[in-house]
Design a protein around this motif. Structure first.
Motif, PDB file in Angstrom:
ATOM      1  N   ALA A  13      -3.717   6.052  -5.313  1.00  0.00           N
ATOM      2  CA  ALA A  13      -2.976   6.432  -4.113  1.00  0.00           C
ATOM      3  C   ALA A  13      -3.928   6.626  -2.930  1.00  0.00           C
ATOM      4  N   ARG A  14      -5.071   7.285  -3.182  1.00  0.00           N
ATOM      5  CA  ARG A  14      -6.063   7.457  -2.120  1.00  0.00           C
ATOM      6  C   ARG A  14      -6.584   6.116  -1.637  1.00  0.00           C
ATOM      7  N   SER A  15      -6.830   5.199  -2.575  1.00  0.00           N
ATOM      8  CA  SER A  15      -7.329   3.879  -2.203  1.00  0.00           C
ATOM      9  C   SER A  15      -6.318   3.131  -1.354  1.00  0.00           C
ATOM     10  N   LEU A  30      -6.949   1.834   2.365  1.00  0.00           N
ATOM     11  CA  LEU A  30      -6.752   0.431   2.725  1.00  0.00           C
ATOM     12  C   LEU A  30      -6.002   0.308   4.042  1.00  0.00           C
ATOM     13  N   VAL A  31      -4.934   1.105   4.201  1.00  0.00           N
ATOM     14  CA  VAL A  31      -4.165   1.074   5.449  1.00  0.00           C
ATOM     15  C   VAL A  31      -5.044   1.479   6.625  1.00  0.00           C
ATOM     16  N   ALA A  32      -5.874   2.507   6.431  1.00  0.00           N
ATOM     17  CA  ALA A  32      -6.761   2.957   7.508  1.00  0.00           C
ATOM     18  C   ALA A  32      -7.760   1.867   7.888  1.00  0.00           C
ATOM     19  N   ALA A  42       0.827  -1.207   0.000  1.00  0.00           N
ATOM     20  CA  ALA A  42       0.000   0.000   0.000  1.00  0.00           C
ATOM     21  C   ALA A  42       0.861   1.257   0.000  1.00  0.00           C
ATOM     22  N   ALA A  43       1.971   1.239   0.750  1.00  0.00           N
ATOM     23  CA  ALA A  43       2.862   2.394   0.798  1.00  0.00           C
ATOM     24  C   ALA A  43       3.496   2.647  -0.568  1.00  0.00           C
ATOM     25  N   TRP A  44       3.846   1.569  -1.268  1.00  0.00           N
ATOM     26  CA  TRP A  44       4.432   1.737  -2.603  1.00  0.00           C
ATOM     27  C   TRP A  44       3.400   2.297  -3.580  1.00  0.00           C
TER      28      TRP A  44
END
Length: 228
Positions: free
Chosen positions: A96-98, A102-104, A84-86
């Motif tokens: 990028a927002r998605s 996802l992390v949240a 997700a960071a990449w």
């Protein structure tokens, strides 16, 4: 590996396989004996996990089976956080927002003791080159790939010549800090690779291209393999 983790791992292996998996293959991957593997399979079946098959022929997990949500190991969470960071470093704003969303969602859904793995990850993607930017909506491109929609693009080559192409977008390939649309080009009647930052205009067509996307990708992979 504890037994509960091992049972979960068996389900994950079966979920990711399109063909029956033999007991020997499962035992080798889990580094356990066949006897232990057979006991684990019996336990899963006793828990009503829809596994069919038997020793010697291979095991299959029914397509409709759903695991309880987010039964993830620490390694799996680190892999998700790194991925997700990449993705969040790429220039496609909606993707990028998605990735950040996802992390949240992961951090909100996993047990409290695992949240530092997501929120204070020990893995981080770093790039020393700027990411190439694009002049079209990346979400529209991804939707066209999913829907098998044809695209008409205006493309600028290395010599700054502009051409109009009608293409069948198959996938987006990421190479270093550039992205490429892998496509069948109706104009050239062959597979072509288009750098996304050189696409000057993109228009989604109303009609779909013929054939199965998976078959076209396989043919492209075979073509690429023959060149190496």
């Amino acid at each position: 590996m504890r037994r509960t983790e091992r049972l979960f791992h068996i389900i994950q292996i079966l979920r990711s396989s399109r063909t029956p998996v033999t007991g020997r293959a499962l035992a080798d991957e889990l580094e356990i004996s066949l006897r232990t593997l057979y006991r684990d399979m019996s336990e899963l079946m006793a828990q009503r996990v829809p596994i069919t098959g038997e020793a010697g022929t291979g095991y299959v997990l029914d397509d409709g089976y759903d695991m309880p949500p987010l039964m993830l190991t620490a390694d799996e969470l680190e892999a998700a956080a790194l991925g997700a960071a990449w993705v969040a470093t790429q220039s496609d704003p909606s993707l990028a927002r998605s990735a950040r969303d996802l992390v949240a969602k992961l951090s909100a859904a996993i047990p409290k003791e695992l949240r530092p793995i997501i929120l204070d990850a020990g893995l981080k993607p770093i790039s020393i080159k700027p990411t190439a930017s694009e002049q079209f909506d990346g979400a529209a491109l991804r939707r066209a790939i999913r829907d098998r929609s044809k695209l008409q693009i205006t493309y600028e080559d290395q010599k700054e010549n502009l051409t109009t192409r009608l293409i069948w977008p198959l996938l987006i390939a990421y190479l270093n800090n550039a992205r490429f649309i892998i496509a069948w080009c109706e104009t050239r009647e062959d597979y072509r690779h288009f750098r996304t930052d050189r696409v000057r205009e993109m228009e989604v067509q109303s009609d779909q291209y013929p054939g199965r996307r998976a078959a076209l990708i396989k043919a492209w992979e075979e073509m690429m393999a023959s060149k190496h």
